[in-house]
Design a protein around this motif. Structure first.
Motif, PDB file in Angstrom:
ATOM      1  N   VAL A 181      12.872 -63.252  25.284  1.00  0.00           N
ATOM      2  CA  VAL A 181      12.571 -62.394  23.892  1.00  0.00           C
ATOM      3  C   VAL A 181      11.250 -63.074  23.436  1.00  0.00           C
ATOM      4  N   GLU A 182      11.683 -64.719  23.667  1.00  0.00           N
ATOM      5  CA  GLU A 182      10.830 -65.686  22.584  1.00  0.00           C
ATOM      6  C   GLU A 182       9.249 -65.618  23.660  1.00  0.00           C
ATOM      7  N   ARG A 183       9.247 -64.631  24.663  1.00  0.00           N
ATOM      8  CA  ARG A 183       7.755 -64.168  25.353  1.00  0.00           C
ATOM      9  C   ARG A 183       7.072 -63.053  24.568  1.00  0.00           C
ATOM     10  N   VAL A 184       7.935 -62.200  23.091  1.00  0.00           N
ATOM     11  CA  VAL A 184       7.572 -61.080  22.461  1.00  0.00           C
ATOM     12  C   VAL A 184       7.752 -61.825  21.557  1.00  0.00           C
ATOM     13  N   GLY A 185       7.899 -62.411  21.212  1.00  0.00           N
ATOM     14  CA  GLY A 185       7.883 -63.756  19.722  1.00  0.00           C
ATOM     15  C   GLY A 185       9.096 -62.490  19.053  1.00  0.00           C
ATOM     16  N   LEU A 186       9.251 -62.146  19.332  1.00  0.00           N
ATOM     17  CA  LEU A 186      11.559 -61.517  19.056  1.00  0.00           C
ATOM     18  C   LEU A 186      12.192 -63.060  18.583  1.00  0.00           C
ATOM     19  N   ALA A 187      12.330 -63.786  18.571  1.00  0.00           N
ATOM     20  CA  ALA A 187      13.662 -64.938  18.927  1.00  0.00           C
ATOM     21  C   ALA A 187      13.944 -64.977  17.564  1.00  0.00           C
ATOM     22  N   ASP A 188      13.720 -64.991  15.986  1.00  0.00           N
ATOM     23  CA  ASP A 188      14.177 -65.160  15.061  1.00  0.00           C
ATOM     24  C   ASP A 188      15.190 -64.134  14.565  1.00  0.00           C
ATOM     25  N   ARG A 189      14.089 -62.482  15.647  1.00  0.00           N
ATOM     26  CA  ARG A 189      15.258 -61.172  14.799  1.00  0.00           C
ATOM     27  C   ARG A 189      16.388 -60.824  16.571  1.00  0.00           C
ATOM     28  N   ALA A 190      16.575 -61.888  17.226  1.00  0.00           N
ATOM     29  CA  ALA A 190      16.945 -62.104  18.483  1.00  0.00           C
ATOM     30  C   ALA A 190      18.155 -61.339  17.889  1.00  0.00           C
ATOM     31  N   ASP A 191      19.335 -61.849  17.002  1.00  0.00           N
ATOM     32  CA  ASP A 191      20.708 -60.966  16.468  1.00  0.00           C
ATOM     33  C   ASP A 191      20.877 -60.174  15.588  1.00  0.00           C
ATOM     34  N   HIS A 192      19.342 -59.325  15.349  1.00  0.00           N
ATOM     35  CA  HIS A 192      19.463 -58.647  14.195  1.00  0.00           C
ATOM     36  C   HIS A 192      19.774 -57.404  15.006  1.00  0.00           C
ATOM     37  N   ARG A 193      20.678 -56.415  14.495  1.00  0.00           N
ATOM     38  CA  ARG A 193      21.084 -55.230  14.833  1.00  0.00           C
ATOM     39  C   ARG A 193      19.506 -53.698  15.398  1.00  0.00           C
ATOM     40  N   MET A 194      19.230 -53.161  16.402  1.00  0.00           N
ATOM     41  CA  MET A 194      18.292 -52.840  16.829  1.00  0.00           C
ATOM     42  C   MET A 194      17.780 -51.685  16.332  1.00  0.00           C
TER      43      MET A 194
ATOM     44  N   VAL B 196      10.543 -52.989  18.546  1.00  0.00           N
ATOM     45  CA  VAL B 196      10.757 -52.492  19.457  1.00  0.00           C
ATOM     46  C   VAL B 196      10.816 -52.191  20.521  1.00  0.00           C
ATOM     47  N   ARG B 197       9.128 -52.001  20.151  1.00  0.00           N
ATOM     48  CA  ARG B 197       8.007 -51.612  21.563  1.00  0.00           C
ATOM     49  C   ARG B 197       8.389 -53.304  21.883  1.00  0.00           C
ATOM     50  N   ARG B 198       8.329 -54.484  21.632  1.00  0.00           N
ATOM     51  CA  ARG B 198       8.279 -54.836  22.028  1.00  0.00           C
ATOM     52  C   ARG B 198       9.280 -55.519  22.278  1.00  0.00           C
ATOM     53  N   VAL B 199      11.161 -55.311  22.013  1.00  0.00           N
ATOM     54  CA  VAL B 199      11.714 -55.148  22.660  1.00  0.00           C
ATOM     55  C   VAL B 199      11.972 -54.902  24.156  1.00  0.00           C
ATOM     56  N   GLY B 200      11.007 -53.556  23.872  1.00  0.00           N
ATOM     57  CA  GLY B 200      10.824 -52.582  25.426  1.00  0.00           C
ATOM     58  C   GLY B 200      10.617 -53.291  26.170  1.00  0.00           C
ATOM     59  N   ILE B 201       9.309 -54.360  25.753  1.00  0.00           N
ATOM     60  CA  ILE B 201       8.714 -55.960  26.928  1.00  0.00           C
ATOM     61  C   ILE B 201       9.132 -55.860  27.377  1.00  0.00           C
ATOM     62  N   ALA B 202      10.071 -56.925  25.953  1.00  0.00           N
ATOM     63  CA  ALA B 202      11.080 -58.264  26.195  1.00  0.00           C
ATOM     64  C   ALA B 202      12.073 -57.367  27.807  1.00  0.00           C
ATOM     65  N   GLN B 203      12.635 -56.558  28.075  1.00  0.00           N
ATOM     66  CA  GLN B 203      13.391 -56.313  28.349  1.00  0.00           C
ATOM     67  C   GLN B 203      13.063 -55.605  29.941  1.00  0.00           C
ATOM     68  N   ALA B 204      12.190 -55.220  30.207  1.00  0.00           N
ATOM     69  CA  ALA B 204      10.988 -55.150  30.867  1.00  0.00           C
ATOM     70  C   ALA B 204      10.619 -56.010  31.982  1.00  0.00           C
TER      71      ALA B 204
ATOM     72  N   LEU C 107      -2.941 -57.544  19.898  1.00  0.00           N
ATOM     73  CA  LEU C 107      -3.931 -58.759  20.118  1.00  0.00           C
ATOM     74  C   LEU C 107      -2.429 -59.370  21.342  1.00  0.00           C
ATOM     75  N   ARG C 108      -1.898 -60.599  20.920  1.00  0.00           N
ATOM     76  CA  ARG C 108      -1.017 -60.680  21.384  1.00  0.00           C
ATOM     77  C   ARG C 108      -0.333 -60.279  22.558  1.00  0.00           C
ATOM     78  N   LEU C 109      -0.385 -59.205  23.100  1.00  0.00           N
ATOM     79  CA  LEU C 109       0.287 -58.121  23.720  1.00  0.00           C
ATOM     80  C   LEU C 109      -0.645 -58.468  24.949  1.00  0.00           C
ATOM     81  N   ARG C 110      -2.018 -57.767  24.051  1.00  0.00           N
ATOM     82  CA  ARG C 110      -2.966 -58.409  25.322  1.00  0.00           C
ATOM     83  C   ARG C 110      -3.000 -59.719  26.014  1.00  0.00           C
ATOM     84  N   GLN C 111      -2.620 -61.457  25.030  1.00  0.00           N
ATOM     85  CA  GLN C 111      -2.653 -62.150  25.786  1.00  0.00           C
ATOM     86  C   GLN C 111      -1.583 -62.286  26.333  1.00  0.00           C
ATOM     87  N   LEU C 112       0.169 -61.512  26.194  1.00  0.00           N
ATOM     88  CA  LEU C 112       0.960 -61.395  27.034  1.00  0.00           C
ATOM     89  C   LEU C 112       0.932 -60.651  28.120  1.00  0.00           C
ATOM     90  N   LEU C 113      -0.352 -59.784  28.371  1.00  0.00           N
ATOM     91  CA  LEU C 113      -0.296 -59.273  29.079  1.00  0.00           C
ATOM     92  C   LEU C 113      -1.116 -60.264  30.240  1.00  0.00           C
TER      93      LEU C 113
END
Lengths: 277, 285
Positions: free
Chosen positions: A144-157, A165-173, A196-202
């Motif tokens: 969750v931190e890697r896709v930059g959603l740490a602050d949203r981790a406890d929010h409902r989808m 949502v797409r980033r959650v998809g990457i986090a689960q992958a 840009l951030r996703l390309r960096q992560l890739l």
């Protein structure tokens, strides 16, 4: 004396990480044929070898990208040819449990449970991927931190935007630290900054895993991929570095960038053009 | 497992920041510290003793950050969340057995059972021209099939493709979800059957046979399609004639039990033989 393992956000290096690989290519296909639906052949006699790095799977809509990625995710069985993933041959009736533990997959239609929080959903997926129970909380936090959603981790989808949502998809992958990561159109719905951030992560992930990213956007490939696989009507048209793709195009070809010109040079070859778009 | 701990000398040297620790020893020590609380505690003590300057620095930083640290929201920690409560754990376990979206369907099926029971009890059975037949008996064998379908349907499980691609997909997950559906519905049906005085085996065996047949057929054509087909067959062959004739059909009398047992065994055998099908996309149609 026994000790319970302490939880620590860093992952310790274990023997499995240090073991040498027993295969030359993460993905090796020979004459691979995969059917989509009852009698449409979407991948037709494909020869392909992919190693560590980020591979951009590029091609027009309907080229068979999704079918190929599904075959690589072992949810579609090849009808002919051989497919070896991480050294294991795919195609038998087995479930490939051990192999699947080392694969991360983001489908094109990423379905999720609206009532789950981000953390609950990624935890559920980690459980489905047989991540050891004791490692799940930390693995989920890392993903969750890697896709930059740490602050949203406890929010409902259901409260998330499309890009999140797409980033959650990457986090689960990536939650199971896959050696083979398959992302089907991961950039859809992301705004330019997120792309840009996703390309960096890739690029980070591609340092030690085989990442296959399907896309129909040429600029995604230029920025993030070490290798381009150009794919049309179920067949391999071109494989090489983005520079070589750019070199294939000349000023007479359609496109706004060297890569786009290379893309149209290779794909809009008169022998392959079918008169429509 | 016995754990070998770092020597006091190494820990002291590490705390002092000595330059002469060999690189491999340093690496081994840090890898060990990551997983061993005992040695981290020893390191903390060693730092206080051996390196007061480091300690002073850490204290200064901490006092500087104190205000921000207390204001920041607490990061949920693995262990703390595990202790979060029994209900959360139960909910998680349930969601791992059932598809998270199957709960409303199970509630609906249970409601149908209760409705059939109420109708049975109000006027004994369905009064037809020729006599009476228990609604619970007619519905019980096929109701769990709907629950099984609900936990495998592409339309009802948004994450079907992810589920099919996971290592846990396949026969174990199929059986887990099916068991969960039966565990929820069978008690309801048992109570209903008991209240209407129908013999348990007469409906339980057909019920299990139908469930296994749904899974067996589902491996080939998709679980939802299989469920729809089987329920349709049941309605046409058993329910409609029974309602017309006004008595329990032959298939639901004790003489037919061996046939149902055979069907159950066959269905189970097919499910086991074709277990690979549940890891592919086809079974989710």
């Amino acid at each position: 004396m026994t000790h319970r393992k302490d939880h620590h956000p860093m992952r310790a290096v274990n023997s499995a990480d240090l073991a040498p690989t027993a295969y030359a290519w993460e993905v090796q296909a020979r004459g691979l044929t995969v059917a989509a639906g009852r009698n449409r052949t979407a991948v037709d006699g494909l020869d392909l070898s992919l190693g560590t790095g980020v591979h951009g799977l590029l091609g027009p809509n309907g080229a068979g990208k999704t079918t190929l990625i599904r075959a690589l995710a072992t949810v579609l069985r090849p009808t002919a040819g051989t497919l070896e993933l991480l050294g294991e041959s795919v195609g038998g009736p087995g479930g490939h449990r051990a192999l699947r533990r080392r694969i991360g997959y983001l489908p094109q239609e990423f379905g999720y449970y609206k009532r789950f929080t981000v953390r609950e959903f990624v935890e559920y997926m980690a459980w489905l991927k047989e991540v050891p129970e004791a490692d799940i909380p930390d693995a989920v936090q890392r993903a969750v931190e890697r896709v930059g959603l740490a602050d949203r981790a406890d929010h409902r989808m259901k409260t998330l935007s499309g890009g999140m949502v797409r980033r959650v998809g990457i986090a689960q992958a990536i939650v199971n630290d896959p050696a083979l990561l398959l992302l089907d159109e991961p950039t859809v719905g992301l705004d330019p900054a997120q792309r840009l951030r996703l390309r960096q992560l890739l690029q980070e992930l591609g340092m030690d895993a085989c990442v296959v990213v399907s896309t129909h956007l040429v600029e995604d490939v230029a920025a993030a991929c070490t290798d381009v696989v150009l794919f049309a009507e179920g067949r391999l048209v071109f494989q090489g570095t983005p520079d070589r793709l750019a070199a294939a195009g000349g000023p007479e070809h359609v496109g706004d960038s060297p890569l786009e010109r290379g893309y149209s040079a290779l794909l809009l070859d008169p022998r392959q053009q079918r008169g429509t778009w | 497992m016995s754990v070998e701990h770092a020597s006091g000398r190494t820990v002291d040297a590490y705390a002092r920041g000595d330059e002469d620790i060999a690189a491999d020893e340093l690496w081994a020590l840090e890898a060990h510290l990551e997983t061993c609380r005992v040695c981290r505690d020893r390191l903390a003590a060693a730092v206080a003793e051996q390196a007061p300057a480091v300690m002073a620095l850490v204290d200064t930083v901490r006092s500087g950050l104190e205000a921000e640290l207390s204001a920041a929201p607490a990061v949920p920690h693995g262990r703390r969340r595990r202790a979060a409560g029994r209900t959360a754990r139960l909910a998680r376990r349930l969601s791992r057995s059932l598809t998270p979206t199957a709960a409303p369907w199970l509630a609906m099926i249970a409601a149908v059972t209760v409705l059939a029971l109420v109708l049975d009890l109000a006027g004994p059975g369905v009064a037809t021209a020729a006599g009476e037949v228990s609604l619970v008996l007619l519905l019980a064998p096929v109701l769990p099939v709907l629950g099984v379908a609900a936990s495998w349907s592409r339309g009802l499980d948004p994450a079907y493709e992810l589920t099919a691609s996971a290592p846990r997909a396949g026969l174990p997950l199929v059986l887990r979800r099916t068991t969960a559906v039966l565990a929820v519905l069978l008690p309801v049906l048992l109570v209903a059957g008991w209240a209407t005085g129908v013999m348990i085996a007469v409906w339980l065996l057909p019920c299990l046979a139908f469930t296994s047949a749904t899974l067996a057929l589902g491996g080939a054509v998709g679980v939802t399609r299989a469920a729809v087909a089987l329920v349709a067959v049941w309605a046409a062959v058993i329910v409609a004639p029974a309602l017309a004739a006004g008595r329990a059909p032959f298939a639901l009398q004790s003489a037919a039990l061996p046939a149902w047992a055979l069907a159950l065994a066959l269905g189970t055998a097919v499910v086991i033989a074709r277990r690979g099908a549940y890891c592919a996309l086809g079974a989710h149609r």
